[in-house]
Design a protein around this motif. Structure first.
Motif, PDB file in Angstrom:
ATOM      1  N   ALA A   1       0.838  -1.276  -0.061  1.00 33.95           N
ATOM      2  CA  ALA A   1       0.094  -0.026  -0.122  1.00 33.95           C
ATOM      3  C   ALA A   1       0.754   1.365  -0.065  1.00 33.95           C
ATOM      4  O   ALA A   1       0.533   2.341  -0.737  1.00 33.95           O
ATOM      5  CB  ALA A   1      -1.002   0.121   1.373  1.00 33.95           C
ATOM      6  N   LEU A   2       1.912   1.237   0.817  1.00 35.64           N
ATOM      7  CA  LEU A   2       2.866   2.376   0.776  1.00 35.64           C
ATOM      8  C   LEU A   2       3.485   2.360  -0.619  1.00 35.64           C
ATOM      9  O   LEU A   2       3.818   3.738  -0.871  1.00 35.64           O
ATOM     10  CB  LEU A   2       3.967   2.323   1.792  1.00 35.64           C
ATOM     11  N   ALA A   3       3.971   1.345  -1.401  1.00 34.11           N
ATOM     12  CA  ALA A   3       4.561   1.442  -2.557  1.00 34.11           C
ATOM     13  C   ALA A   3       3.565   2.137  -3.555  1.00 34.11           C
ATOM     14  O   ALA A   3       4.125   3.129  -4.312  1.00 34.11           O
ATOM     15  CB  ALA A   3       4.942  -0.149  -2.997  1.00 34.11           C
ATOM     16  N   ILE A   4       2.187   1.855  -3.288  1.00 32.31           N
ATOM     17  CA  ILE A   4       1.195   2.411  -4.338  1.00 32.31           C
ATOM     18  C   ILE A   4       1.233   3.978  -4.093  1.00 32.31           C
ATOM     19  O   ILE A   4       1.030   4.776  -5.020  1.00 32.31           O
ATOM     20  CB  ILE A   4       0.007   1.529  -4.137  1.00 32.31           C
ATOM     21  N   GLU A   5       1.127   4.332  -2.854  1.00 36.91           N
ATOM     22  CA  GLU A   5       1.140   5.521  -2.425  1.00 36.91           C
ATOM     23  C   GLU A   5       2.185   6.298  -2.757  1.00 36.91           C
ATOM     24  O   GLU A   5       2.085   7.701  -3.610  1.00 36.91           O
ATOM     25  CB  GLU A   5       0.952   5.744  -0.820  1.00 36.91           C
ATOM     26  N   LEU A   6       3.408   5.792  -2.814  1.00 29.88           N
ATOM     27  CA  LEU A   6       4.844   6.350  -3.360  1.00 29.88           C
ATOM     28  C   LEU A   6       4.737   6.547  -4.876  1.00 29.88           C
ATOM     29  O   LEU A   6       5.243   7.489  -5.503  1.00 29.88           O
ATOM     30  CB  LEU A   6       5.880   5.380  -2.844  1.00 29.88           C
ATOM     31  N   GLU A   7       4.059   5.481  -5.686  1.00 29.70           N
ATOM     32  CA  GLU A   7       4.090   5.660  -7.073  1.00 29.70           C
ATOM     33  C   GLU A   7       3.109   6.899  -7.393  1.00 29.70           C
ATOM     34  O   GLU A   7       3.603   7.547  -8.179  1.00 29.70           O
ATOM     35  CB  GLU A   7       3.454   4.545  -7.710  1.00 29.70           C
ATOM     36  N   GLY A   8       2.072   7.202  -6.799  1.00 30.64           N
ATOM     37  CA  GLY A   8       1.465   8.382  -6.794  1.00 30.64           C
ATOM     38  C   GLY A   8       2.151   9.466  -6.471  1.00 30.64           C
ATOM     39  O   GLY A   8       2.219  10.604  -7.303  1.00 30.64           O
ATOM     40  N   ARG A   9       3.008   9.593  -5.524  1.00 30.92           N
ATOM     41  CA  ARG A   9       3.853  10.504  -5.160  1.00 30.92           C
ATOM     42  C   ARG A   9       5.011  10.848  -6.267  1.00 30.92           C
ATOM     43  O   ARG A   9       5.519  12.133  -6.518  1.00 30.92           O
ATOM     44  CB  ARG A   9       4.548  10.623  -3.776  1.00 30.92           C
ATOM     45  N   LEU A  10       5.320   9.863  -6.615  1.00 30.25           N
ATOM     46  CA  LEU A  10       6.358   9.963  -7.809  1.00 30.25           C
ATOM     47  C   LEU A  10       5.594  10.782  -9.046  1.00 30.25           C
ATOM     48  O   LEU A  10       6.365  11.590  -9.735  1.00 30.25           O
ATOM     49  CB  LEU A  10       6.935   8.727  -8.290  1.00 30.25           C
ATOM     50  N   GLU A  11       4.608  10.450  -9.473  1.00 27.81           N
ATOM     51  CA  GLU A  11       3.957  10.944 -10.765  1.00 27.81           C
ATOM     52  C   GLU A  11       3.619  12.619 -10.349  1.00 27.81           C
ATOM     53  O   GLU A  11       3.715  13.368 -11.226  1.00 27.81           O
ATOM     54  CB  GLU A  11       2.788  10.419 -10.770  1.00 27.81           C
ATOM     55  N   ASP A  12       3.233  12.802  -9.181  1.00 23.09           N
ATOM     56  CA  ASP A  12       3.104  14.299  -8.504  1.00 23.09           C
ATOM     57  C   ASP A  12       4.474  14.810  -8.808  1.00 23.09           C
ATOM     58  O   ASP A  12       4.550  16.157  -9.357  1.00 23.09           O
ATOM     59  CB  ASP A  12       2.464  14.274  -7.163  1.00 23.09           C
ATOM     60  N   LEU A  13       5.554  14.426  -8.356  1.00 30.22           N
ATOM     61  CA  LEU A  13       6.815  15.084  -8.525  1.00 30.22           C
ATOM     62  C   LEU A  13       7.134  15.105  -9.862  1.00 30.22           C
ATOM     63  O   LEU A  13       7.780  16.261 -10.378  1.00 30.22           O
ATOM     64  CB  LEU A  13       7.757  14.132  -7.661  1.00 30.22           C
ATOM     65  N   LEU A  14       7.062  14.259 -10.536  1.00 26.67           N
ATOM     66  CA  LEU A  14       7.178  14.373 -12.168  1.00 26.67           C
ATOM     67  C   LEU A  14       6.407  15.294 -12.636  1.00 26.67           C
ATOM     68  O   LEU A  14       7.034  16.086 -13.512  1.00 26.67           O
ATOM     69  CB  LEU A  14       7.232  13.038 -12.885  1.00 26.67           C
ATOM     70  N   GLY A  15       5.293  15.664 -12.268  1.00 27.15           N
ATOM     71  CA  GLY A  15       4.343  16.469 -12.707  1.00 27.15           C
ATOM     72  C   GLY A  15       4.927  17.956 -12.365  1.00 27.15           C
ATOM     73  O   GLY A  15       5.031  18.970 -13.176  1.00 27.15           O
ATOM     74  N   VAL A  16       5.485  18.128 -10.876  1.00 27.05           N
ATOM     75  CA  VAL A  16       6.242  19.527 -10.750  1.00 27.05           C
ATOM     76  C   VAL A  16       7.396  19.862 -11.512  1.00 27.05           C
ATOM     77  O   VAL A  16       7.566  20.827 -12.119  1.00 27.05           O
ATOM     78  CB  VAL A  16       6.434  19.423  -9.116  1.00 27.05           C
ATOM     79  N   ALA A  17       8.206  18.622 -11.819  1.00 18.98           N
ATOM     80  CA  ALA A  17       9.346  18.889 -12.813  1.00 18.98           C
ATOM     81  C   ALA A  17       9.039  19.398 -14.060  1.00 18.98           C
ATOM     82  O   ALA A  17       9.619  20.145 -14.846  1.00 18.98           O
ATOM     83  CB  ALA A  17      10.226  17.436 -12.717  1.00 18.98           C
ATOM     84  N   ASN A  18       7.776  18.986 -14.447  1.00 19.32           N
ATOM     85  CA  ASN A  18       7.269  19.317 -15.758  1.00 19.32           C
ATOM     86  C   ASN A  18       6.379  20.636 -15.926  1.00 19.32           C
ATOM     87  O   ASN A  18       5.483  20.835 -16.919  1.00 19.32           O
ATOM     88  CB  ASN A  18       6.748  18.192 -16.470  1.00 19.32           C
ATOM     89  N   THR A  19       6.489  21.487 -14.759  1.00 16.67           N
ATOM     90  CA  THR A  19       5.616  22.619 -14.556  1.00 16.67           C
ATOM     91  C   THR A  19       5.984  23.744 -15.950  1.00 16.67           C
ATOM     92  O   THR A  19       7.103  23.633 -16.352  1.00 16.67           O
ATOM     93  CB  THR A  19       5.925  23.325 -13.445  1.00 16.67           C
ATOM     94  N   THR A  20       4.760  24.152 -16.393  1.00 12.24           N
ATOM     95  CA  THR A  20       5.135  25.225 -17.337  1.00 12.24           C
ATOM     96  C   THR A  20       4.742  26.777 -16.839  1.00 12.24           C
ATOM     97  O   THR A  20       4.645  26.804 -15.718  1.00 12.24           O
ATOM     98  CB  THR A  20       4.091  25.108 -18.476  1.00 12.24           C
ATOM     99  N   ASP A  21       5.291  27.524 -17.580  1.00  9.29           N
ATOM    100  CA  ASP A  21       5.340  29.023 -16.928  1.00  9.29           C
ATOM    101  C   ASP A  21       4.024  29.665 -17.293  1.00  9.29           C
ATOM    102  O   ASP A  21       3.917  31.017 -17.061  1.00  9.29           O
ATOM    103  CB  ASP A  21       6.470  29.680 -17.711  1.00  9.29           C
ATOM    104  N   GLY A  22       3.197  29.058 -17.761  1.00 10.08           N
ATOM    105  CA  GLY A  22       1.784  29.755 -18.141  1.00 10.08           C
ATOM    106  C   GLY A  22       1.683  30.248 -19.579  1.00 10.08           C
ATOM    107  O   GLY A  22       0.666  30.567 -20.196  1.00 10.08           O
ATOM    108  N   ALA A  23       2.751  30.098 -20.366  1.00 10.19           N
ATOM    109  CA  ALA A  23       2.884  30.697 -21.555  1.00 10.19           C
ATOM    110  C   ALA A  23       3.203  29.613 -22.680  1.00 10.19           C
ATOM    111  O   ALA A  23       3.681  29.770 -23.618  1.00 10.19           O
ATOM    112  CB  ALA A  23       3.884  31.785 -22.034  1.00 10.19           C
TER     113      ALA A  23
END
Length: 410
Positions: free
Chosen positions: A109-131
């Protein structure tokens, strides 16, 4: 001397035109509140005013650039704040995973939760500037910086750092490359990393260690510590060899067949750490210089460690060693994000100082332009009145003179 009527009319017309032109010029000065209407009025002051005007326009553009830079840096700071929060959450989950009451299904269950955190972290790393541009892709702003891979994530950007001119002699970085934020994380304690070999069968746990001699620790040596259990009753000893050169093992002086005592400090080569628990015969531990590792690889390895079998004392020891390694690497990643975030905050504070200096400079430019161009209103009004009176007198005298004729007396 005889003066012709035509000459009288031409001279009078010329003088009236001159007086009218002077009056019109003064009236234009009054209506515009400008002393200099054309460069011919004051060539030196006109040239200087042009230079000051250009400098003032550049200062205004720098102010616009600072506004744009502040907006972008604010977006970067928010992204880094989110990354820091995610890393803190992952560290907390890692600590929870070390609980002795955890069952395999709990770790899954922790591993599944960490997979979600990993995807969130990847989303932050791919943040755009709005333009449409990505914040952490270097100069390649239109390229998504990170893509998911089986062992973490691959960086697709470059190492560039976009900058914007915000002052006459100052450029501000608008962001950092994805490598600098998410991949330049030192493993272990930042100087060296200790690890248990995957094939260990004992229940020994190695600590992260510390540096006792910076010069020796920075020499970049690789060490291997091997355990031997022999005799009756069983006696556990360990030996340390230098494996820096591939294919060779050079014994470390004074570190051969040392009696093992659980928790006792082990020191050599400027390094210090301890090993607790019961190692098995043939168990191996290593101490190598820290390397740079992606935070995505760290979290991926952590997920794999949680899903690995943790049966028996050896399995639990392997899990604990893996969790300790992950915690060290996560702390390093979090510290790195905080360092970049502090740099962004420093740049935003610098923009405030530059705004204040720019406002002061604009006031100075305005005062200089006023001295060069502005009209002395009292003097101009007095001059206008004199010119008006002079023109009226000239018109009246011309009218009287033009009316003189001998025919009026015949």
């Amino acid at each position: 001397m005889r003066i012709s009527t035509l000459s009288i009319y031409n001279n009078a017309t010329s003088q009236l035109n001159t007086l009218q032109s002077a009056l019109a010029r003064t009236q234009n000065q009054l209506s515009t509140n400008r002393r200099i209407l054309t460069p011919a009025d004051d060539p030196v002051a006109s040239a200087r005013a042009l230079e000051v005007s250009q400098s003032r326009e550049m200062n205004a553009q720098f102010a616009t650039n600072r506004t744009s830079a502040r907006s972008t840096l604010g977006t970067v700071e928010n992204a880094l704040q989110n990354a820091g929060n995610l890393l803190q959450d992952i560290q907390q989950l890692t600590v929870n995973a070390g609980s002795g009451s955890m069952l395999p299904q709990d770790r899954e269950a922790l591993a599944i939760e960490l997979e979600g955190r990993l995807e969130d972290l990847l989303g932050v790393a791919n943040t755009t500037d709005g333009a449409g541009g990505f914040l952490f892709s270097g100069y390649m702003s239109t390229t998504q910086p990170f893509t998911r891979t089986p062992d973490g994530a691959a960086y697709q950007g470059d190492q560039g750092q976009r900058q914007l001119q915000v002052g006459a002699s100052r450029k501000i970085p608008l962001s950092a490359s994805g490598t600098a934020v998410f991949e330049n994380n030192r493993t272990g304690n930042g100087t060296f990393q200790t690890q248990a070999a995957p094939g260990n069968t004992g229940a020994a746990i190695i600590s992260s260690g510390s540096v006792t001699d910076r010069a020796l620790a920075n020499a970049g040596r690789d060490y291997k510590l091997s355990f031997t259990v022999s005799g009756t009753p069983a006696v556990t000893t360990y030996s340390v060899v230098d494996t820096t050169t591939a294919g060779t093992e050079v014994p470390v002086p004074g570190q051969t067949a040392i009696a093992y005592e659980p928790g006792k400090t082990i020191s050599f080569g400027g390094l210090s750490f301890d090993i607790k628990g019961v190692p098995a015969d043939g168990d191996v531990f290593t101490a190598k210089p820290s390397e740079k590792q992606s935070v995505f690889a760290t979290v991926t390895d952590l997920i794999a460690a949680l899903r690995a079998p943790a049966d028996g004392s050896s399995g639990k020891a392997a899990l604990t060693n893996s969790l300790n390694t992950a915690l060290d690497n996560l702390k390093s990643a979090h510290d790195n994000v905080l360092t970049v975030q502090a740099s962004v905050g420093a740049h935003m504070k610098e923009l405030d100082y530059l705004d204040s200096a720019g406002d002061d400079l604009d006031i100075q430019y305005a005062a200089t332009l006023g001295d060069l161009q502005d009209l002395d209103m009292v003097k101009a009004i007095s001059e206008f009145s004199i010119q008006q009176t002079t023109l009226q007198a000239a018109q009246m005298s011309f009218k009287t003179m033009s009316g003189l004729s001998l025919f009026n007396y015949l």
